[in-house]
Design a protein around this motif. Structure first.
Motif, PDB file in Angstrom:
ATOM      1  N   LEU B 192       0.814  -1.218   0.000  1.00  0.00           N
ATOM      2  CA  LEU B 192       0.000   0.000   0.000  1.00  0.00           C
ATOM      3  C   LEU B 192       0.849   1.271   0.000  1.00  0.00           C
ATOM      4  CD1 LEU B 192      -3.033  -0.749   2.346  1.00  0.00           C
ATOM      5  CD2 LEU B 192      -2.900  -0.800  -0.148  1.00  0.00           C
ATOM      6  N   LEU B 193       2.041   1.185   0.563  1.00  0.00           N
ATOM      7  CA  LEU B 193       2.806   2.422   0.774  1.00  0.00           C
ATOM      8  C   LEU B 193       4.115   2.483  -0.017  1.00  0.00           C
ATOM      9  CD1 LEU B 193       2.144   2.822   4.595  1.00  0.00           C
ATOM     10  CD2 LEU B 193       1.297   4.294   2.775  1.00  0.00           C
ATOM     11  N   ILE B 199       8.120   8.491  -3.516  1.00  0.00           N
ATOM     12  CA  ILE B 199       7.809   9.909  -3.725  1.00  0.00           C
ATOM     13  C   ILE B 199       8.245  10.815  -2.578  1.00  0.00           C
ATOM     14  CG2 ILE B 199       5.883  11.530  -3.912  1.00  0.00           C
ATOM     15  CD1 ILE B 199       4.528   9.400  -5.625  1.00  0.00           C
ATOM     16  N   ILE B 200       7.983  10.408  -1.331  1.00  0.00           N
ATOM     17  CA  ILE B 200       8.225  11.351  -0.226  1.00  0.00           C
ATOM     18  C   ILE B 200       9.709  11.718  -0.088  1.00  0.00           C
ATOM     19  CG2 ILE B 200       7.974  11.752   2.259  1.00  0.00           C
ATOM     20  CD1 ILE B 200       5.399  10.142   2.178  1.00  0.00           C
ATOM     21  N   PRO B 201      10.639  10.741  -0.075  1.00  0.00           N
ATOM     22  CA  PRO B 201      12.051  11.161   0.018  1.00  0.00           C
ATOM     23  C   PRO B 201      12.482  12.034  -1.168  1.00  0.00           C
ATOM     24  CG  PRO B 201      11.841   8.824   0.519  1.00  0.00           C
ATOM     25  CD  PRO B 201      10.513   9.274  -0.012  1.00  0.00           C
ATOM     26  N   ALA B 226      14.768   7.741   7.276  1.00  0.00           N
ATOM     27  CA  ALA B 226      13.369   7.427   7.569  1.00  0.00           C
ATOM     28  C   ALA B 226      13.210   5.945   7.885  1.00  0.00           C
ATOM     29  CB  ALA B 226      12.485   7.814   6.381  1.00  0.00           C
ATOM     30  N   ALA B 227      13.909   5.090   7.125  1.00  0.00           N
ATOM     31  CA  ALA B 227      13.805   3.648   7.356  1.00  0.00           C
ATOM     32  C   ALA B 227      14.326   3.291   8.747  1.00  0.00           C
ATOM     33  CB  ALA B 227      14.573   2.887   6.270  1.00  0.00           C
ATOM     34  N   ILE B 228      15.497   3.843   9.095  1.00  0.00           N
ATOM     35  CA  ILE B 228      16.086   3.523  10.397  1.00  0.00           C
ATOM     36  C   ILE B 228      15.201   4.030  11.528  1.00  0.00           C
ATOM     37  CG2 ILE B 228      18.052   3.996  11.909  1.00  0.00           C
ATOM     38  CD1 ILE B 228      19.766   4.092   9.279  1.00  0.00           C
ATOM     39  N   ALA B 229      14.781   5.288  11.424  1.00  0.00           N
ATOM     40  CA  ALA B 229      13.938   5.867  12.479  1.00  0.00           C
ATOM     41  C   ALA B 229      12.599   5.132  12.563  1.00  0.00           C
ATOM     42  CB  ALA B 229      13.716   7.352  12.197  1.00  0.00           C
ATOM     43  N   GLY B 230      12.000   4.883  11.399  1.00  0.00           N
ATOM     44  CA  GLY B 230      10.692   4.237  11.368  1.00  0.00           C
ATOM     45  C   GLY B 230      10.729   2.831  11.932  1.00  0.00           C
ATOM     46  N   VAL B 245       7.684   3.752   8.888  1.00  0.00           N
ATOM     47  CA  VAL B 245       8.751   4.306   8.051  1.00  0.00           C
ATOM     48  C   VAL B 245       8.243   5.522   7.280  1.00  0.00           C
ATOM     49  CG1 VAL B 245      10.216   3.861   6.031  1.00  0.00           C
ATOM     50  CG2 VAL B 245      10.020   2.137   7.842  1.00  0.00           C
ATOM     51  N   ILE B 246       7.038   5.410   6.749  1.00  0.00           N
ATOM     52  CA  ILE B 246       6.502   6.519   5.951  1.00  0.00           C
ATOM     53  C   ILE B 246       6.206   7.729   6.837  1.00  0.00           C
ATOM     54  CG2 ILE B 246       4.662   7.221   4.363  1.00  0.00           C
ATOM     55  CD1 ILE B 246       6.721   5.141   3.286  1.00  0.00           C
TER      56      ILE B 246
END
Lengths: 255, 265
Positions: B192-193, B199-201, B226-230, B245-246
């Protein structure tokens, strides 16, 4: 030997024949302008010559290793793509800074090197596109409606620049224009198109030809005379200070 | 390889690998306005999962095959009487619905639907890592190879033709790369994401970049952070991996937005 020639060329858009029975050739160092009403197949002919559309019939012959510089009608400048003028000149082939600067200087826009493409005015962008097209020292410069969106004095300046480039670089020029009155004075040969070639020759011959008058009427003859009149006089003849002020702003060469 | 025994290390490597695969390609999705195309391809992935299970092939292979088929289907039907965005909407949502229906017909024990919709970090295997990083390297390698041509084609296809390039071939290459990214990203972000990871990065990077290469590099870095934090967030709060992540990526977009504004003024 001709730089590029077409023999009995036919190009189709689906079922319609956009271009048919066209035979033509471009000789070194000549300036050839294709004129014609909207939908007359002028741009299609140009796109067939550069290889962007495939002809349905006929042949296109290019001189061996012909170097073509192409100025597209417009650029898909998407603000989502960050791109400086310098980086743009590196597309699709990277060039040295010296070559890039020299080309920008020739078209009078060396000051724009670090600017974002999306922030340029129409006139500035046309000169940047022209600079990109002369990077490879072309034998043939091809321009598709290159002055769209420019006002008449700016277009006239642009065509004068083309003439200068032809003299300096020794390249032939093939362009498409609907602004016949502006382009006529800067061209050696005119090809008048309406699907096929209606008539061709020097500007004087073509404007007098019945086929040309059928397509464009006699009114354009008057516009041509008007333009020639203006061309004979310098732009400095315009003494209205307000007008000159705006004019200078719009003129890329003065940036 | 004791480090890889830690599931969190594997999850983080998978997340960063996904960001690397998505970063530069995401820029092209933004530049060429292919967000809907990405959506349709990603949504077809669920159908790929169902088919993979049905025919007992590995899931990335099934997803890749269906995503590729979707890409070519879009290419075949575009340019017809229906506007491209409507056509993509039809295909995108039909593919998702068809996938969900197909999955529901499977014996329930065989599939954890949430994992494929929203990502699952608890079960990242070494094989998954190999697939993700292999895909990421492939995507970046092909983009590097076609970089100049792809950029020129965004600006003018006629100009590209005049320079002897073939925009049609490069469009196919981009579709294949997007399908590849869908196949490798589904593990971490979920079907879904996936588009948002593209797009977002890239959108965040646009706000601070002045050149295409810088934008691709920033997009990759933003995606990785974002991946690490998420993923840390997902572990700490027990939230699903993909949305977490998103959310982190969306937060970075806001930061980038503010930075871009401050710089611009």
């Amino acid at each position: 030997m001709s730089l590029i020639s077409a023999e009995n060329l036919e190009v189709r858009h689906g079922a319609t024949r956009a271009v048919f029975g066209v035979s033509m050739a471009i000789e070194p160092k000549e300036i050839v302008t294709i004129v014609g009403p909207n939908g007359s197949g002028k741009s299609t002919l140009l796109r067939a010559l550069i290889g962007a559309v495939h002809p349905a019939a006929g042949t296109i012959t290019r001189a061996p290793k012909l170097r073509v510089g192409y100025v597209p009608q417009k650029l898909q400048i998407d603000p989502t793509l960050p791109l400086t003028v310098r980086r743009f000149l590196n597309l699709p082939k990277r060039v040295s800074s010296a070559v890039a600067r020299a080309a920008l200087a020739r078209t009078g826009v060396e000051a724009l090197e670090g600017r974002q493409l999306s922030g340029l005015s129409g006139g500035q962008l046309q000169r940047v596109l022209l600079a990109r097209a002369i990077l490879n020292d072309p034998q043939l410069l091809v321009l598709d409606e290159a002055t769209q969106g420019l006002d008449q004095p700016a277009s006239a300046d642009f065509y004068r620049l083309i003439e200068t480039l032809r003299d300096e670089l020794g390249c032939a020029v093939l362009m498409v224009s609907h602004e016949l009155h502006v382009v006529m004075s800067a061209t050696d040969r005119v090809i008048c198109m309406n699907g096929h070639i209606c008539c061709e020759g020097t500007p004087a011959v073509v404007t007098a030809a019945p086929a040309y008058r059928d397509l464009f009427g006699t009114g354009t003859g008057g516009a041509l005379a008007l333009y020639r009149h203006r061309h004979d006089h310098d732009h400095g003849a315009c003494n209205d200070p307000d007008h000159r002020h705006t004019h200078d702003h719009e003129e890329p060469a003065t940036v | 390889m004791t480090l890889l025994d830690d599931f969190m290390v594997r999850a983080l490597l998978a997340g960063v690998g996904t960001a690397v695969a998505c970063g530069a390609l995401g820029c092209f999705v933004v530049w060429r306005r292919m967000a809907y195309f990405g959506d349709a391809t990603a949504h077809a992935a669920i159908l790929g999962v169902a088919l993979a299970l049905m025919f007992s092939v590995s899931i990335p292979v099934g997803v890749l095959a269906v995503a590729l088929a979707m890409g070519f289907l879009i290419g075949a039907v575009s340019g017809q009487t229906i506007a491209p965005d409507s056509m993509l909407g039809v295909l995108s949502h039909s593919a998702l619905a068809l996938g969900l229906v197909a999955v529901s017909l499977m014996p329930s024990a065989r599939i954890d639907l949430d994992a494929y919709l929203f990502g699952d970090i608890l079960v990242v295997s070494r094989m998954d890592l190999l697939v993700i990083w292999g895909g990421a390297i492939l995507v970046c390698g092909v983009l590097a190879w076609r970089w100049q041509a792809l950029l020129a084609e965004i600006l003018s296809t006629d100009l590209a033709h005049a320079a002897g390039l073939s925009p049609r071939l490069d469009r196919v290459i981009l579709s294949v790369l997007i399908a590849t990214v869908v196949a490798v990203s589904i593990k971490v972000v979920g079907a879904l994401l996936i588009t948002s990871m593209l797009i977002i990065p890239a959108a965040a990077a646009r706000l601070i970049a002045r050149g295409p290469e810088a934008m691709a590099a920033y997009a990759t870095a933003i995606g990785a952070v974002a991946a690490i934090a998420g993923l840390h967030g997902a572990r700490a709060f027990g939230t699903p991996a993909g949305p977490s992540v998103i959310c982190a990526a969306a937060g970075l977009f806001c930061v980038s937005f503010v930075v871009g504004r401050l710089r611009g003024s």
